[in-house]
Write an enzyme that holds these catalytic residues in place. Structure first.
Site, short mmCIF file in Angstrom:
data_model
loop_
_atom_site.label_atom_id
_atom_site.label_comp_id
_atom_site.label_asym_id
_atom_site.label_seq_id
_atom_site.Cartn_x
_atom_site.Cartn_y
_atom_site.Cartn_z
N SER A 42 0.81 -1.23 0.00
CA SER A 42 0.00 0.00 0.00
C SER A 42 0.84 1.28 0.00
CB SER A 42 -0.96 0.00 1.19
OG SER A 42 -1.93 -1.02 1.03
N THR A 89 -5.43 -3.56 8.22
CA THR A 89 -5.26 -4.92 7.74
C THR A 89 -5.16 -5.87 8.94
OG1 THR A 89 -4.05 -6.31 6.18
CG2 THR A 89 -2.73 -4.78 7.49
N LYS A 131 -9.17 -5.76 11.46
CA LYS A 131 -10.34 -5.35 10.69
C LYS A 131 -11.66 -5.43 11.44
CE LYS A 131 -8.46 -6.30 6.09
NZ LYS A 131 -8.73 -6.90 4.77
N ASN A 188 -11.74 -1.90 6.55
CA ASN A 188 -10.35 -1.83 6.08
C ASN A 188 -9.93 -0.40 5.74
OD1 ASN A 188 -11.58 -1.41 3.47
ND2 ASN A 188 -9.70 -2.17 2.54
N ASP A 210 -12.34 -3.46 0.40
CA ASP A 210 -11.91 -4.77 -0.12
C ASP A 210 -12.97 -5.34 -1.05
OD1 ASP A 210 -9.42 -4.98 1.17
OD2 ASP A 210 -10.32 -5.84 2.97
N ALA A 227 -14.39 -19.68 2.97
CA ALA A 227 -15.41 -19.00 3.79
C ALA A 227 -14.75 -18.14 4.86
CB ALA A 227 -16.34 -20.03 4.44
N GLY A 280 -12.19 -14.54 5.83
CA GLY A 280 -12.43 -13.10 5.73
C GLY A 280 -12.54 -12.59 4.32
N ALA A 281 -11.65 -13.03 3.44
CA ALA A 281 -11.69 -12.56 2.05
C ALA A 281 -12.94 -13.05 1.35
CB ALA A 281 -10.44 -13.03 1.31
N THR A 338 -14.49 -26.91 5.57
CA THR A 338 -15.30 -27.05 6.78
C THR A 338 -16.70 -26.52 6.48
OG1 THR A 338 -13.30 -26.64 8.09
CG2 THR A 338 -15.40 -26.51 9.25
#
Length: 287
Positions: free
Chosen positions: A23, A68, A72, A93, A108, A133, A135-136, A157
């Protein structure tokens, strides 16, 4: 870059670790290109230091901040306002400081959406398969549902995929399915899919020979997105391209989220190409 003076506006990023963030390179290149008297700094902030760091944003009049891992979620109750999408997702974020009032948002997810739309892919009405499944995946799932896509979430999972689908069902009413990430389910889901999104770390350096999807399941009607940006072309993207699918790499999402934050802080459209060039250069230096 302009000389730093008492009038220079400060932006930055907080996280732990922070040493490898691209960044600063992206934003400082953008500030310089537009002749803006801003500078962007990385700040390593440990979990226990987060409240003090946010108090410091107010005290030092830092105008904008990226957030980050691992902050978050934990940063949210320390802010004055949350934009609706960030509140739904449960993650921030980007922070904007207006005269000591701190507003949290999430770029994001919109950054991922912008990466899709920049390739003329409009999610509304599309069947999209998301792998992962975490955070992203959560951010991507929320923004795609908000844009009107039908989603299948596949995760090793199943309980995590079901939890994410249930959380989203409180806000969105289109088709949202959760399934175990198995070859059988993957085959079934991709047979009807328009877009595939790898929101896992499979294929990232150093495990560049791994892929979450067998190449025989890829086909020319798919658009394939991979959030991994190191390497820039993962095995998944390489095999998708060979199968005739359209591909979008993880760096576009990273740069677009930065570009959207840049606009929040400065009110100016970000020079996307310059930011991406700086990110590619930083990535090569890191290698």
């Amino acid at each position: 870059m302009s000389p730093i003076t008492g009038r220079t506006k400060i932006c930055g990023i907080i996280g732990d670790p922070i040493e490898h963030s691209m960044s600063p390179a992206m934003h400082n290149a953008a500030f310089s290109a537009l002749g803006l008297d801003y500078t962007y700094l990385p700040f390593r902030v440990r979990r226990e230091e987060l409240p003090g760091a946010i108090a410091g944003v107010r005290a030092l009049n830092i105008v904008g901040l990226n957030v980050t891992i691992p902050h978050k979620v934990a940063v949210m109750p320390l802010l004055d306002r949350l934009e609706p999408l960030a509140e739904k997702m449960g993650a921030v974020n980007t922070i904007v400081n207006e005269d000591g009032v701190l507003t949290g948002s999430n770029t994001d997810a919109p950054g991922f959406l912008q990466a899709l739309r920049s390739q003329n892919i409009e999610p509304e009405g599309k069947k999209i398969v998301i792998l992962g499944a975490g955070g992203a995946a959560k951010g991507i799932a929320f923004i795609l549902a908000e844009a009107g896509a039908s989603l299948v979430i596949l995760n090793r999972t199943i309980s995590k995929a079901e939890e994410l689908a249930a959380q989203m069902a409180r806000y969105y009413h289109q088709d949202l399915k959760a399934m175990t990430l198995s070859e059988e389910n993957l085959t079934s889901a991709l047979d009807r899919a328009d877009v595939l999104v790898n929101a896992t770390s499979v294929g990232m350096v150093p495990d560049v020979d791994r892929t979450p999807v067998p190449s025989r399941l890829l086909n020319p009607k798919l658009a394939v997105c991979d959030i991994v940006y190191n390497p820039l072309e993962t095995r998944l993207l390489r095999e998708a391209k060979a199968a005739g699918a359209r591909t979008i790499d993880g760096l576009d999402m990273l740069v677009w989220q930065g570009a959207l934050a840049f606009k929040q802080w400065t009110g100016r459209e970000a020079p996307f190409a310059i930011m991406k060039q700086a990110a590619v250069k930083a990535l090569k230096n890191e290698d």
